[in-house]
Design a protein around this motif. Sequence first.
Motif, PDB file in Angstrom:
ATOM      1  N   PRO A  66       0.834  -1.214   0.000  1.00  7.37           N
ATOM      2  CA  PRO A  66       0.000   0.000   0.000  1.00  7.37           C
ATOM      3  C   PRO A  66       0.864   1.258   0.000  1.00  7.37           C
ATOM      4  O   PRO A  66       1.840   1.358   0.751  1.00  7.37           O
ATOM      5  CB  PRO A  66      -0.804  -0.123   1.297  1.00  7.37           C
ATOM      6  N   SER A  67       0.505   2.207  -0.826  1.00  9.33           N
ATOM      7  CA  SER A  67       1.298   3.421  -0.988  1.00  9.33           C
ATOM      8  C   SER A  67       0.829   4.516  -0.041  1.00  9.33           C
ATOM      9  O   SER A  67      -0.366   4.678   0.196  1.00  9.33           O
ATOM     10  CB  SER A  67       1.200   3.915  -2.432  1.00  9.33           C
ATOM     11  N   LYS A  68       1.799   5.270   0.499  1.00 10.20           N
ATOM     12  CA  LYS A  68       1.472   6.388   1.378  1.00 10.20           C
ATOM     13  C   LYS A  68       1.389   7.704   0.601  1.00 10.20           C
ATOM     14  O   LYS A  68       1.003   8.727   1.148  1.00 10.20           O
ATOM     15  CB  LYS A  68       2.535   6.500   2.475  1.00 10.20           C
ATOM     16  N   GLY A  69       1.790   7.671  -0.658  1.00 12.27           N
ATOM     17  CA  GLY A  69       1.746   8.878  -1.484  1.00 12.27           C
ATOM     18  C   GLY A  69       1.220   8.554  -2.868  1.00 12.27           C
ATOM     19  O   GLY A  69       0.489   7.578  -3.065  1.00 12.27           O
ATOM     20  N   GLN A  70       1.609   9.376  -3.847  1.00  9.81           N
ATOM     21  CA  GLN A  70       1.139   9.175  -5.218  1.00  9.81           C
ATOM     22  C   GLN A  70       1.926   8.083  -5.937  1.00  9.81           C
ATOM     23  O   GLN A  70       1.395   7.424  -6.833  1.00  9.81           O
ATOM     24  CB  GLN A  70       1.249  10.493  -6.003  1.00  9.81           C
ATOM     25  N   ARG A  71       3.161   7.872  -5.552  1.00 12.05           N
ATOM     26  CA  ARG A  71       3.982   6.846  -6.202  1.00 12.05           C
ATOM     27  C   ARG A  71       3.584   5.446  -5.749  1.00 12.05           C
ATOM     28  O   ARG A  71       3.179   5.249  -4.601  1.00 12.05           O
ATOM     29  CB  ARG A  71       5.463   7.045  -5.864  1.00 12.05           C
TER      30      ARG A  71
END
Length: 737
Positions: A111-116
């Motif tokens: 799971p990503s914490k930002g846009q990347r």
Amino acid sequence: MKEKILKLLEDEKYTYRKIDELAQYFEMVETTDYISFIKLMNALEDEGMIVRNHKNEYYLSEQLHFYTGIIEMNKRGFAFVKVDEEREFYIHETNLKDAYDKDTVLIEKIPSKGQREEGRVKRVVKRGKTRYVGEVKKGKRDFFIQVDDPKFTKPIFVDHAHMHGAMIGHKVVVDVKTFKPQIKGDVVKIIGHRNDPGVDILSVVHSYDVDIEFPKDVYDFIEGIPNEIDYKDIEKRVDLRNEMIVTIDGDDAKDLDDAISLKKLENNHYQLGVHIADVSYYVTEGSPLDKEAVKRGTSIYLVDRVIPMLPHKLSNGICSLNPRVDRYAISCIMEIDENGNVVSHDIKPTVICSSHRMTYNNVNKILAGDKHLQEEYDDVVDLFFLMEELASLLRKKRDQKGAIDFDVNEGKVLVDGDGNAIDVVLRERGVSDRIIEEFMLCANETVAQHFKWMDLPFIYRVHEHPKLKKLQQFVSIVKPLGYSIKGSLEHVYPNELSAIVDASKGTDEHTIIATLLLRCMQKARYDEQCLGHYGLADEYYTHFTSPIRRYPDLLVHRLIRTYLFEQKLDKIPHFEEVIPVLAESSSNCERKAIDIEREVDDMKMAEYMSKHIGEEFEGMISSITQFGFFVELPNTVDGLVHITELTDDYYHYDEKNLMLVGEMTGKTYKLSDKVKIKVLSCNKHEKTIDFTLVGQERKLRKKKTIYLNDKKVKTNVKKKGKINKSNRQRKFIRKRK
């Protein structure tokens, strides 16, 4: 079997995925077959092509959100893994496991914490690098190597038995033998003591695993090559020894591989002869010399030395077109009309004798009217003016086609006898440099077109259309500066981009625009297909003119000899097979050489600027990032003004317009802005230079005086009392801290 397994697993509806079920499906149930099948499945798993779920069922990696790619480390600890042209995963430093820069890794999407998109390294599929360069240090028990590469920060431990004579302070090459549980290695080469002259440059070269010395079998092979031409071969060549032929090169050049002849014909056309050293006559295919040349791919030009592709016996001797000695050449003789068009040409094996070894500086002075030099070289003065005349015609034709003239400043580091940087100056390109450039381009285009129409296996120099995304970014940056492109970016012609560069000439932002355009171009490379050269606006292009220092040129000469001179068309299948491999290896070697040259230049520029710490200079903002901006000085040295050095405001990064904007003041920093800087620090090891803006130097906090037990004490204690600050101001203060 490998392809069949992958094809079966690709079908997501297929449910029998355990090892026994798959073995039965492929009828691999006999003991020996079953063992072979398990080994193959293990190999596919090791390569990261297949993975197992918690039920021990096999799937293609992507089906379970696993991907394979090469990890690219950042100096700050995190990394990226590019899994295809359009997809890249961010890897936090806590998710790297035991992976290092350039390793091929299997990653799992998380799971990503930002846009990347983010990933976690599951395991290392293949080590990308096992050889490093570093300095010997003494640990508590064993020695260890502190690696030069800033992306590899772990110590490599070496026990006494594997030091092989290395002492504390030595720069060494070390092979890593184990990465787990502790990184251990074996010293394989002692470069020298860290303070010895030239060791810093040699350390960079060795870090790219480049051999400086030639192996023994190469020296044994060249023993059989004479120091003078074999006159028995002259009868098979066109004898041009009575022609006026000259070489024009740099003052310190010793590998002279191109010479020029030129005359005006009765029909007012020009006959241009580009005579190139016949290196393929001596470097025979498959010989130890040829294999080493393939491995090197190109000569590497550093600030204090050249690492040649061929031994000096050839590069400075029998293959070099030295003055007043007979040399074998392959000549491209072209008839060019008054519009700069090549109307006919011949490619011939020749024997030549260069009349003069000219330098760019002297020819420039002759063309500028230097009477003393004109008298000294009175027999070739008219030739140089005729060269200037033809070169201007060829340049005009290229401009009309839309060739892009980047014409960016290049810096040159000057060093003393011990290799210490003493100055950084601009490389000067005079009239004679451009003359030779035009003649070489003309010959390269002519040879490429000749073989394209023959439809034979050949190697070309290609430069493809720039990527749309990069062009869009370029347009968004130059638009605020007053430049735009007409029409669709998907099919933009070179002349549109060339017009922007030309329009910027003479302005402050010219260097910025030319550099930005260079960055959005694809890298030129070698290929078996004739895909054209976008930057030159040319449909046909190859490298024919430098066989002493570039392997593709040597290969072009070999193909010319085979197809044209010897008529051995039975070798076509052989060249169809080897040319793609040689094109790829030559492209890789070229990129490595460029990286080495840049790294050495950056290191020496940092060394030079370390003598100017505290001094002030005026420069131009050449690049802007979220962590600050780079300032380029007039001599091309550039340094970083980190965002924390901008102490008058809290600055935001405007990615769309490529500028930094002050939150409270609205002040902006953008490309091509002129700023005055002070040299803050230089790190030769990391090859970095840091600047601060004049007038924004960090101010030391005033020390308050208090009394403790009747004694005066200076401290940094803040005033008591509540200070009312807005949220924005608090945020600004926190960032500054």
